[in-house]
Design an enzyme around this catalytic site. Structure first.
Site, mmCIF file in Angstrom:
data_model
loop_
_atom_site.group_PDB
_atom_site.id
_atom_site.type_symbol
_atom_site.label_atom_id
_atom_site.label_comp_id
_atom_site.label_asym_id
_atom_site.label_seq_id
_atom_site.Cartn_x
_atom_site.Cartn_y
_atom_site.Cartn_z
ATOM 1 N N ILE A 1 -28.787 -59.162 47.801
ATOM 2 C CA ILE A 1 -28.129 -59.426 49.082
ATOM 3 C C ILE A 1 -28.284 -58.198 49.963
ATOM 4 O O ILE A 1 -27.986 -57.074 49.535
ATOM 5 C CB ILE A 1 -26.627 -59.728 48.883
ATOM 6 C CG1 ILE A 1 -26.466 -60.982 48.035
ATOM 7 C CG2 ILE A 1 -25.910 -59.870 50.231
ATOM 8 C CD1 ILE A 1 -25.057 -61.232 47.553
ATOM 9 N N THR B 1 -14.112 -42.904 34.995
ATOM 10 C CA THR B 1 -15.324 -43.645 35.390
ATOM 11 C C THR B 1 -16.543 -43.191 34.589
ATOM 12 O O THR B 1 -17.526 -43.912 34.504
ATOM 13 C CB THR B 1 -15.632 -43.482 36.904
ATOM 14 O OG1 THR B 1 -15.580 -42.097 37.231
ATOM 15 C CG2 THR B 1 -14.640 -44.244 37.756
ATOM 16 N N VAL C 1 -26.774 -48.939 46.276
ATOM 17 C CA VAL C 1 -27.551 -50.151 46.546
ATOM 18 C C VAL C 1 -28.712 -50.316 45.565
ATOM 19 O O VAL C 1 -29.034 -51.422 45.146
ATOM 20 C CB VAL C 1 -28.024 -50.173 48.020
ATOM 21 C CG1 VAL C 1 -29.046 -49.076 48.314
ATOM 22 C CG2 VAL C 1 -28.581 -51.525 48.388
ATOM 23 N N GLY D 1 -18.512 -50.749 59.670
ATOM 24 C CA GLY D 1 -18.532 -49.286 59.494
ATOM 25 C C GLY D 1 -19.778 -48.766 58.793
ATOM 26 O O GLY D 1 -19.888 -47.568 58.534
ATOM 27 N N SER E 1 -20.813 -34.097 49.631
ATOM 28 C CA SER E 1 -21.450 -35.380 49.967
ATOM 29 C C SER E 1 -21.869 -35.429 51.430
ATOM 30 O O SER E 1 -21.214 -34.821 52.301
ATOM 31 C CB SER E 1 -20.434 -36.497 49.711
ATOM 32 O OG SER E 1 -20.895 -37.713 50.270
ATOM 33 N N TYR F 1 -12.442 -40.298 51.471
ATOM 34 C CA TYR F 1 -13.377 -39.664 50.533
ATOM 35 C C TYR F 1 -14.137 -38.531 51.233
ATOM 36 O O TYR F 1 -14.191 -37.395 50.745
ATOM 37 C CB TYR F 1 -14.347 -40.728 49.996
ATOM 38 C CG TYR F 1 -15.491 -40.172 49.186
ATOM 39 C CD1 TYR F 1 -15.327 -39.900 47.832
ATOM 40 C CD2 TYR F 1 -16.730 -39.927 49.761
ATOM 41 C CE1 TYR F 1 -16.379 -39.389 47.078
ATOM 42 C CE2 TYR F 1 -17.787 -39.419 49.020
ATOM 43 C CZ TYR F 1 -17.610 -39.150 47.683
ATOM 44 O OH TYR F 1 -18.651 -38.640 46.945
ATOM 45 N N ASP G 1 -8.068 -34.340 31.937
ATOM 46 C CA ASP G 1 -8.096 -34.541 33.381
ATOM 47 C C ASP G 1 -8.095 -33.150 34.032
ATOM 48 O O ASP G 1 -7.262 -32.319 33.691
ATOM 49 C CB ASP G 1 -6.825 -35.313 33.759
ATOM 50 C CG ASP G 1 -6.878 -35.809 35.176
ATOM 51 O OD1 ASP G 1 -6.647 -37.012 35.368
ATOM 52 O OD2 ASP G 1 -7.130 -34.997 36.090
ATOM 53 N N ASN H 1 -28.187 -40.073 49.204
ATOM 54 C CA ASN H 1 -28.057 -41.288 48.373
ATOM 55 C C ASN H 1 -28.765 -41.095 47.032
ATOM 56 O O ASN H 1 -29.993 -41.147 46.972
ATOM 57 C CB ASN H 1 -28.603 -42.496 49.124
ATOM 58 C CG ASN H 1 -27.675 -42.910 50.244
ATOM 59 O OD1 ASN H 1 -27.515 -42.178 51.228
ATOM 60 N ND2 ASN H 1 -27.038 -44.053 50.114
ATOM 61 N N ASP I 1 -13.952 -34.242 30.899
ATOM 62 C CA ASP I 1 -14.027 -35.512 31.622
ATOM 63 C C ASP I 1 -12.862 -36.366 31.145
ATOM 64 O O ASP I 1 -12.566 -36.385 29.941
ATOM 65 C CB ASP I 1 -15.378 -36.198 31.305
ATOM 66 C CG ASP I 1 -15.728 -37.284 32.307
ATOM 67 O OD1 ASP I 1 -14.913 -38.211 32.489
ATOM 68 O OD2 ASP I 1 -16.826 -37.227 32.904
HETATM 69 C C1 UD2 Z 1 -23.323 -43.559 50.521
HETATM 70 C C2 UD2 Z 1 -22.499 -43.203 49.305
HETATM 71 C C3 UD2 Z 1 -21.077 -42.981 49.672
HETATM 72 C C4 UD2 Z 1 -20.921 -42.020 50.827
HETATM 73 C C5 UD2 Z 1 -21.809 -42.468 51.985
HETATM 74 C C6 UD2 Z 1 -21.802 -41.423 53.084
HETATM 75 C C7 UD2 Z 1 -23.399 -44.288 47.318
HETATM 76 C C8 UD2 Z 1 -23.248 -45.411 46.368
HETATM 77 N N1 UD2 Z 1 -22.522 -44.280 48.335
HETATM 78 O O1 UD2 Z 1 -22.950 -44.814 51.005
HETATM 79 O O2 UD2 Z 1 -20.381 -42.465 48.543
HETATM 80 O O3 UD2 Z 1 -21.305 -40.729 50.386
HETATM 81 O O4 UD2 Z 1 -23.157 -42.618 51.552
HETATM 82 O O5 UD2 Z 1 -22.578 -41.805 54.141
HETATM 83 O O6 UD2 Z 1 -24.231 -43.407 47.191
HETATM 84 N N2 UD2 Z 1 -26.217 -52.642 50.754
HETATM 85 C C9 UD2 Z 1 -26.816 -53.907 50.764
HETATM 86 N N3 UD2 Z 1 -26.665 -54.705 49.667
HETATM 87 C C10 UD2 Z 1 -25.942 -54.321 48.570
HETATM 88 C C11 UD2 Z 1 -25.325 -53.034 48.584
HETATM 89 C C12 UD2 Z 1 -25.485 -52.231 49.695
HETATM 90 O O7 UD2 Z 1 -27.454 -54.301 51.742
HETATM 91 O O8 UD2 Z 1 -25.852 -55.111 47.619
HETATM 92 C C13 UD2 Z 1 -26.436 -51.781 51.931
HETATM 93 C C14 UD2 Z 1 -25.182 -51.143 52.499
HETATM 94 O O9 UD2 Z 1 -24.545 -52.019 53.392
HETATM 95 C C15 UD2 Z 1 -25.795 -49.918 53.174
HETATM 96 C C16 UD2 Z 1 -26.963 -49.532 52.258
HETATM 97 O O10 UD2 Z 1 -27.237 -50.687 51.490
HETATM 98 O O11 UD2 Z 1 -26.310 -50.242 54.433
HETATM 99 C C17 UD2 Z 1 -26.650 -48.384 51.332
HETATM 100 O O12 UD2 Z 1 -25.424 -48.658 50.696
HETATM 101 P P1 UD2 Z 1 -24.813 -47.736 49.540
HETATM 102 O O13 UD2 Z 1 -23.476 -48.265 49.231
HETATM 103 O O14 UD2 Z 1 -25.784 -47.573 48.431
HETATM 104 O O15 UD2 Z 1 -24.734 -46.279 50.190
HETATM 105 P P2 UD2 Z 1 -24.093 -45.756 51.566
HETATM 106 O O16 UD2 Z 1 -25.163 -44.943 52.225
HETATM 107 O O17 UD2 Z 1 -23.469 -46.815 52.342
#
Ligand code: UD2
Length: 326
Positions: free
Chosen positions: A213, A43, A198, A283, A130, A154, A64, A183, A39
């Protein structure tokens, strides 16, 4: 590094200091596997490996994975039975801002792993793919054969990596499992970026007494899977009997809205401030749900931790670590 003489199984984990990686390492060690983590700690956090570091079967190299010479030397000395390749640029947002870095960490690194595996005669590769490769696809639940329409560099890089691994499996007779994570949530997920998972953000805000939020109306749904289930799937895949390349969804097949999560969290934080609703993110996908059947059929994997149970455990571990920090 001493050459291994024991007859136990050996697994190299790239990105093993990360959120998913460190749980995977813990489970490998619990199965008496010899584990080598590489690693670069970009991150990942070494503290995630505190428990692992106490095991005589564990070793760590800060390198790396794109440094192919070093990686090959390490592989030659360790002679793993399997590689779990989790090292990656994990932020979708960062991949949009820096696509070249995304290419290096999420495509080039995969090729380096393939080259090293082929030279080191490692037969089994487990790859962190993913659900991002599906993009916004309305044919839910998503089968592995669903149309791939990634919406970010990504997602594109994960799809490109799968293609490289598919070709490698066919060319060099490698066994490859591409785990398409949905997720993932659980302890050690970093809540610090606005684009963190989230669940980690909500939990962090509740713990600090700050309002969560929600972007949009909160009715968007996701297939949330606990990190310990994901780690178990990674470990299972290192023992796969399936030949060639197989891509499988790592999901629960259950759909949960953000409002449902907030209701569940409020059981633990009854005095938390009201939820703040903001405009939906550009998006943002409304619904995402995976079909878990292939993982069950090919690897006998079924997610076993319910959201209620997983959240309660997550909460407990977060409370424990904040108590330690005080
Ligand atoms: C997930 C993955 C991303 C990618 C994607 C593919 C994570 C963290 N991200 O994004 O890497 O694989 O899926 O589809 O697993 N939200 C809120 N409030 C907050 C943060 C988020 O409302 O404070 C909403 C966000 O707008 C979304 C939902 O929660 O509608 C999930 O967000 P996310 O970032 O955890 O995961 P996602 O599915 O967008």
């Amino acid at each position: 590094m001493p050459k291994k003489t024991s007859s136990s199984r050996r697994v190299l984990v790239t990105g093993g200091a990360g959120f998913i990686g460190s749980h995977t390492v813990d489970q490998l060690l619990a199965e008496n596997v010899d584990v080598l983590v590489v690693d670069n700690l970009a991150t990942g956090r070494i503290e995630n490996l505190d428990a692992a570091c106490t095991s005589p079967s564990f070793r760590f190299e800060q390198i790396d994975v794109t440094h192919s010479g070093t990686l090959s030397r390490i592989l030659e000395a360790f002679q793993p039975h399997a590689i779990i390749h989790l090292a990656a640029l994990v932020s979708v947002q960062e991949s949009i801002e820096n696509p070249a870095l995304n290419f290096k960490r999420n495509v080039l690194a995969t090729q380096t792993i393939i080259d090293a595996a082929q030279r080191g005669m490692v037969e089994n590769i487990v790859f962190a793919s993913s659900a991002a490769i599906y993009g916004d696809n309305p044919e839910l639940p998503l089968q592995e054969s669903a149309k791939k329409q990634p919406l970010s560099p990504y997602g594109g890089a994960k799809l490109a990596s799968e293609a490289l691994l598919l070709a490698a499996a066919n060319t060099y007779k490698l066994k490859v499992t591409a785990n398409r994570y949905f997720n993932v949530y659980g302890p050690r997920q970093d809540p610090k970026s606005p684009y963190s998972g989230v669940m980690s953000i909500f939990l962090d805000r509740f713990a600090q007494g700050v309002a969560p939020i929600v972007f949009g109306d909160g009715q968007q749904t996701r297939d949330f899977i606990n990190v310990q289930d994901v780690a178990r799937m990674n470990v299972l895949a290192t023992k796969s009997n399936q030949s060639g390349f197989n891509a499988v969804n790592v999901c629960t097949g259950k759909s949960t809205s953000l409002l449902d999560i907030l209701d569940e969290l409020r059981l633990h934080f009854p005095d938390a401030p009201e939820t703040v609703f903001k405009e939906a993110r550009t998006g943002d996908i409304i619904h995402s749900l995976g079909c878990p059947n292939s993982a069950r059929e090919l690897l006998d994997f079924t997610a076993s931790i319910s959201l209620r149970e997983g959240l309660a455990q997550y909460l407990q571990s977060t409370t424990r670590s904040s108590a330690l920090l005080r």
